[in-house]
Write an enzyme that holds these catalytic residues in place. Structure first.
Site, mmCIF file in Angstrom:
data_model
loop_
_atom_site.group_PDB
_atom_site.id
_atom_site.type_symbol
_atom_site.label_atom_id
_atom_site.label_comp_id
_atom_site.label_asym_id
_atom_site.label_seq_id
_atom_site.Cartn_x
_atom_site.Cartn_y
_atom_site.Cartn_z
ATOM 1 N N THR A 79 -3.190 -9.816 2.104
ATOM 2 C CA THR A 79 -2.974 -8.440 0.795
ATOM 3 C C THR A 79 -4.925 -8.135 1.119
ATOM 4 O O THR A 79 -5.544 -7.754 0.300
ATOM 5 C CB THR A 79 -3.151 -9.621 -0.116
ATOM 6 O OG1 THR A 79 -3.813 -10.661 -0.553
ATOM 7 C CG2 THR A 79 -1.751 -9.826 -0.301
ATOM 8 N N SER A 115 0.596 -1.227 0.081
ATOM 9 C CA SER A 115 -0.445 0.095 -0.227
ATOM 10 C C SER A 115 1.074 1.432 0.318
ATOM 11 O O SER A 115 0.543 2.088 -0.545
ATOM 12 C CB SER A 115 -0.802 0.117 1.312
ATOM 13 O OG SER A 115 -1.637 -1.009 0.615
ATOM 14 N N THR A 149 -6.437 -5.227 1.847
ATOM 15 C CA THR A 149 -6.704 -3.976 1.040
ATOM 16 C C THR A 149 -6.254 -4.432 -0.886
ATOM 17 O O THR A 149 -7.864 -4.087 -2.040
ATOM 18 C CB THR A 149 -6.855 -2.675 1.206
ATOM 19 O OG1 THR A 149 -5.491 -2.319 1.748
ATOM 20 C CG2 THR A 149 -7.227 -2.129 2.146
ATOM 21 N N ALA A 187 6.690 -1.048 3.389
ATOM 22 C CA ALA A 187 4.992 -1.333 4.423
ATOM 23 C C ALA A 187 6.136 -1.215 5.881
ATOM 24 O O ALA A 187 5.499 -1.970 6.712
ATOM 25 C CB ALA A 187 4.912 -1.959 3.611
ATOM 26 N N ASN A 246 7.778 -7.508 11.152
ATOM 27 C CA ASN A 246 6.749 -7.021 10.797
ATOM 28 C C ASN A 246 5.390 -6.741 11.315
ATOM 29 O O ASN A 246 5.027 -7.604 12.485
ATOM 30 C CB ASN A 246 6.488 -6.465 9.371
ATOM 31 C CG ASN A 246 6.350 -7.506 9.026
ATOM 32 O OD1 ASN A 246 6.227 -8.726 9.380
ATOM 33 N ND2 ASN A 246 4.781 -6.567 7.799
ATOM 34 N N PRO A 247 4.664 -5.765 11.140
ATOM 35 C CA PRO A 247 3.259 -5.710 12.154
ATOM 36 C C PRO A 247 2.731 -7.601 11.955
ATOM 37 O O PRO A 247 1.486 -8.013 13.120
ATOM 38 C CB PRO A 247 2.527 -5.090 12.128
ATOM 39 C CG PRO A 247 3.745 -3.457 11.588
ATOM 40 C CD PRO A 247 4.502 -4.495 10.675
ATOM 41 N N CYS A 248 2.728 -7.674 11.399
ATOM 42 C CA CYS A 248 1.882 -9.302 11.258
ATOM 43 C C CYS A 248 3.079 -10.405 10.909
ATOM 44 O O CYS A 248 2.354 -11.391 11.100
ATOM 45 C CB CYS A 248 1.169 -8.729 9.840
ATOM 46 S SG CYS A 248 -0.922 -7.841 9.982
ATOM 47 N N GLY A 249 3.963 -10.341 10.997
ATOM 48 C CA GLY A 249 4.494 -10.944 11.231
ATOM 49 C C GLY A 249 5.465 -12.427 10.785
ATOM 50 O O GLY A 249 6.469 -12.941 11.083
ATOM 51 N N GLU A 250 5.328 -11.642 9.263
ATOM 52 C CA GLU A 250 5.836 -12.320 8.251
ATOM 53 C C GLU A 250 6.973 -12.090 7.701
ATOM 54 O O GLU A 250 7.410 -12.361 6.508
ATOM 55 C CB GLU A 250 4.790 -12.315 6.992
ATOM 56 C CG GLU A 250 4.776 -11.038 5.906
ATOM 57 C CD GLU A 250 4.195 -9.883 6.400
ATOM 58 O OE1 GLU A 250 3.967 -9.145 6.189
ATOM 59 O OE2 GLU A 250 3.229 -10.077 7.658
#
Length: 770
Positions: free
Chosen positions: A422, A73, A424, A88, A270-274
């Site tokens: 993914t 994004s 949005t 990101a 990162n915030p979602c761990g991936e």
């Protein structure tokens, strides 16, 4: 005759998301850019780093405009603009001194202002109660300092587009691990954080053997305590079962894939761990739409490997360019990012691809497809990176990486693949999210007063019409639950392919995640969904399976496990609760406290309803609403089952008004704990008039009872429901399947779905990854 270019095909939801979040606006807030112009702006900006900018621009524009590939994004939002921050993911170090902690807070603010998300490991901070030699005081511990980061995030909105998200990580051997595990038990705390426990191999070995392990002070390196691995594991599992947090990261496994161990070890993501990253690293992500990577062969859909290979090559080229045109928020980040040049190419639309291929998501064949597909993508991504290295040079730290020893030729990028959320992006692309299963086959979206739009998965519509069972009424009936499994008129083979997240057993979620992880450089964002009646033991088995199958972490979400979840199809009736309780008894004694309860009556007479006990601690919110008699303060509290009580107070009033308001509140609370639906309560008290109605922001408030009803509507996302007098037009909202909805969107009123570790509104694109 001039041949017209084919228009970009975007759904109504995609257009809405682009208008709300991505398209450029002027100083007055008016949109001054079309979707085509947005893709052109991004393509032109990213192409400037290429050897042939004009040719690259056309290639990049076609990839995005055809919705075959989309970058993360911030790239879509900021490329070609003054801000120019396109990454990101960021990870910042948090060292063990007051100066360094607040330096990290300052850097966090700068990153969030530029549109990025941040991850931190708080494992280097000394535990709570430790002596601070410089002041003679004692440390307040990692969890206390996390509040500072959370507050800083709360006040910074990213360019008016979204609020920043954080990942907080603490090692399982830190002395404050228990406080960290329970940090989000109060849902009002750490609302901008996802939390993950960094699980070590030593911990897992102690767990397997039923042994203790050591908690070590990171400052003194001394063992503080030896505790049971089993007890800590149970506490992690129980809190995840109860609230969704914390997740787990298998930190030693993550570091086994560290391409530059000479530069340091991974501590945070990162915030979602991936995306594991070293301190001050950033990463640029992008996703290929697998639903576009197919072709017809002998009347059936098949994977178009040639198209996929070309798309992978151009996507790697695109993401590598982003590193050079990016404007970094900190010089340290620019140095680390350009030193390793990490990119994360992933996928979306995997569930759609399986449907096109006629393969059920929860099948051995789907696992085989996942492994084969990601193996090919990583192979082609590394080939593309090696080719770029020949013309542009390898990443500067290549010689100090693991690749020379492995015999891997020079690469332009230290990592090339990541499976990222993914949310949005998949709405814009019109495909399923990441590698998640379908959210719903059909759902209802209500627009304005009386118009209801039934939105059905287009592939299901195609199959239903071809097989002769398509009916508008059937589509509407399916929308009541989202799943097609209970409809006898739908053929079994169709049911088998069109499965949704809660049709799938949790272990299949893990198997698919593990299949992608095997061929992914970084990690995989995926949510393992559980039904409401799942037990903590079920969650524990998934954690152990994820570790055994090679996952780098796991995030779970149990239906209705968060206090903020307010939209659902229904709650368990007493008979259903009895069934759940019986199943738990059949499984034998539990290690975990359970919440299942039963109710019933003596034989020969109807059962008497006994309200469930009020728990010692509840969590809730207080809303102020204007009435003709003054300002009414309404407190709505939640327990594990949902709203359990209501308190209301009219300013400083006393006497009759106060007693009546207290009486209404007590009866509502009694009804709620007796499992009377909130909708039924609202229906009874909404519209009651008093002599002094008052016009408010949302319409006319007719009385104190009507005001309480409006607060309950707000808390359940039902403002403007049919039959309400004096109300404003309802915001967008929908009916969805149980298991995925976690609340109403704060921006458009639509339902917020839980997927890929984030919360996403499918109507306007609102996202919250913490």
């Amino acid at each position: 005759m001039v041949k017209r270019k084919k228009a970009i095909e975007l759904s109504a939801n995609a257009l809405r998301v682009l208008e709300r979040r991505y398209l450029t606006r002027d100083e007055g807030g008016r949109i001054i850019e079309t979707p085509e112009e947005m893709f052109r702006r991004v393509a032109r900006a990213v192409a400037q780093a290429d050897e042939n900018p004009r040719e690259a621009e056309e290639v990049f524009f076609r990839m995005m405009a055809s919705l075959e590939f989309l970058p993360n994004s911030p790239t879509l939002m900021n490329a070609g603009k003054e801000l120019g921050q396109l990454s990101a993911c960021f990870v910042l170090p948090v060292e063990d001194s007051m100066e360094e902690i607040f330096e990290a807070v300052k850097h966090t603010a700068m990153i969030h202002k530029s549109g990025g998300g941040t991850g931190f490991s708080f494992s280097r901070l000394r535990p709570k109660g430790s002596t601070v030699a410089s002041t003679g005081g004692v440390s307040s511990g990692p969890v206390s300092f996390m509040k500072v980061f959370d507050t800083a995030t709360d006040v910074i909105k990213q360019g008016g587009k979204r609020r920043g998200a954080n990942m907080g990580v603490l090692r399982v051997d830190h002395p404050d691990i228990r406080e960290f595990i329970y940090a989000k038990e109060d849902p009002s705390r750490f609302t901008n954080f996802n939390l993950s426990v960094a699980i070590t191999d030593a911990f897992m070995q102690a767990l397997e053997k039923g042994e203790n392990y050591d908690l070590v002070d990171p400052h003194t390196k001394r063992v503080v305590e030896s505790v049971s691995a089993k007890e800590i594991f149970h506490e992690i599992v129980y809190q995840a079962w109860k609230t969704g947090d914390p997740g787990v990261l298998f930190i030693d496994r993550i570091n086994k894939d560290n391409p530059t161990p000479f530069l340091g070890q991974f501590e945070g993501t990162n915030p979602c761990g991936e995306q594991p990253l070293l301190p001050y690293e950033s990463c640029n992500l992008g996703s290929i739409n697998l639903a576009k990577m197919v072709k017809r062969k002998n009347g059936n859909w098949t994977l178009d490997e040639g198209k996929l290979d070309i798309t992978v090559f151009q996507a790697v080229r695109f993401l590598d360019n982003v590193i050079d045109v990016n404007r970094y928020p900190l010089p340290q980040i620019e140095e680390m990012t350009k030193g390793n040049r990490k990119i994360g190419l992933g996928v979306m639309g995997f569930a759609d691809l399986l449907i096109l291929l006629g393969i059920p998501y929860d099948s051995t064949e789907a696992v085989r497809v996942a492994r084969k597909l990601m193996s090919r993508i990583r192979k082609k991504a590394r080939e593309a990176s090696a080719k770029l290295a020949q013309s542009r040079g390898p990443f500067p730290n290549y010689e100090r990486s693991i690749y020379p020893e492995m015999g891997i030729p020079p690469l332009r990028n230290a990592t090339t693949t990541t499976i990222a959320p993914t949310g949005t992006l998949s709405i814009i692309a019109g495909c399923s999210s990441g590698i998640e299963p379908l959210f719903a086959v059909s759902y209802i979206r209500r627009v304005l007063d009386n118009e209801e739009l039934v939105e059905v998965h287009p592939l299901f519509v195609e199959v239903a019409k071809r097989r002769g069972f398509y009916r508008e009424e059937l589509m509407r009936q399916i929308a009541s639950s989202g799943s097609i499994q209970r409809f006898d008129e739908i053929p079994d083979d169709v049911k088998r392919v069109f499965v949704t997240a809660h049709d799938i057993a949790p272990e299949w979620h893990v198997k698919i995640q593990a299949a992608f992880q095997e061929f992914t450089d970084n990690a995989v964002s995926k949510t393992v969904n559980f039904p409401h009646d799942a037990t903590p033991e079920d969650v524990a088995q998934v954690y152990l399976l994820a570790y055994r199958l090679g996952c780098k972490g796991v995030t779970i979400y149990r239906d209705r496990s968060r206090d903020t979840q307010v939209l659902n199809i229904g709650r368990c009736a007493p008979a259903e609760l009895a069934r759940v309780s019986y199943q738990l008894q059949e499984r034998g004694p539990s290690t975990y406290p359970e919440a299942a309860r039963t109710s019933g009556g003596s034989e020969g007479r109807p059962p008497q309803i006994a309200p469930r006990p009020r728990p010692p601690v509840t969590h809730g919110v207080t809303e102020r609403i204007g009435t003709g008699c003054g300002k009414l303060y309404v407190t709505v509290n939640y327990d594990d089952e949902g709203i359990c009580e209501v308190f209301a107070q009219m300013g400083k009033s006393g006497g009759c008004a106060a007693s009546q308001i207290e009486g209404i509140s007590r009866l509502i609370s009694l009804a709620l704990r007796s499992r009377v639906s909130v909708d039924a309560i609202i229906k009874q008290i909404k519209g009651i008039r008093c002599p002094a109605p008052l016009w408010g922001k949302g319409g006319m408030v007719l009385s104190c009872a009507d005001g309480i009803a409006r607060v309950l509507e707000h808390q359940t996302g039902k403002e403007g429901a049919e039959g309400s007098e004096g109300s404003s037009p309802p915001r967008l909202w929908g009916r969805y399947p149980n298991g995925l909805i976690v609340g109403s969107c704060p921006e458009c009123g639509g339902a917020v779905e839980h997927a890929e570790g984030c919360e996403v509104c499918r109507f306007c694109g609102f996202t919250r990854c913490a």
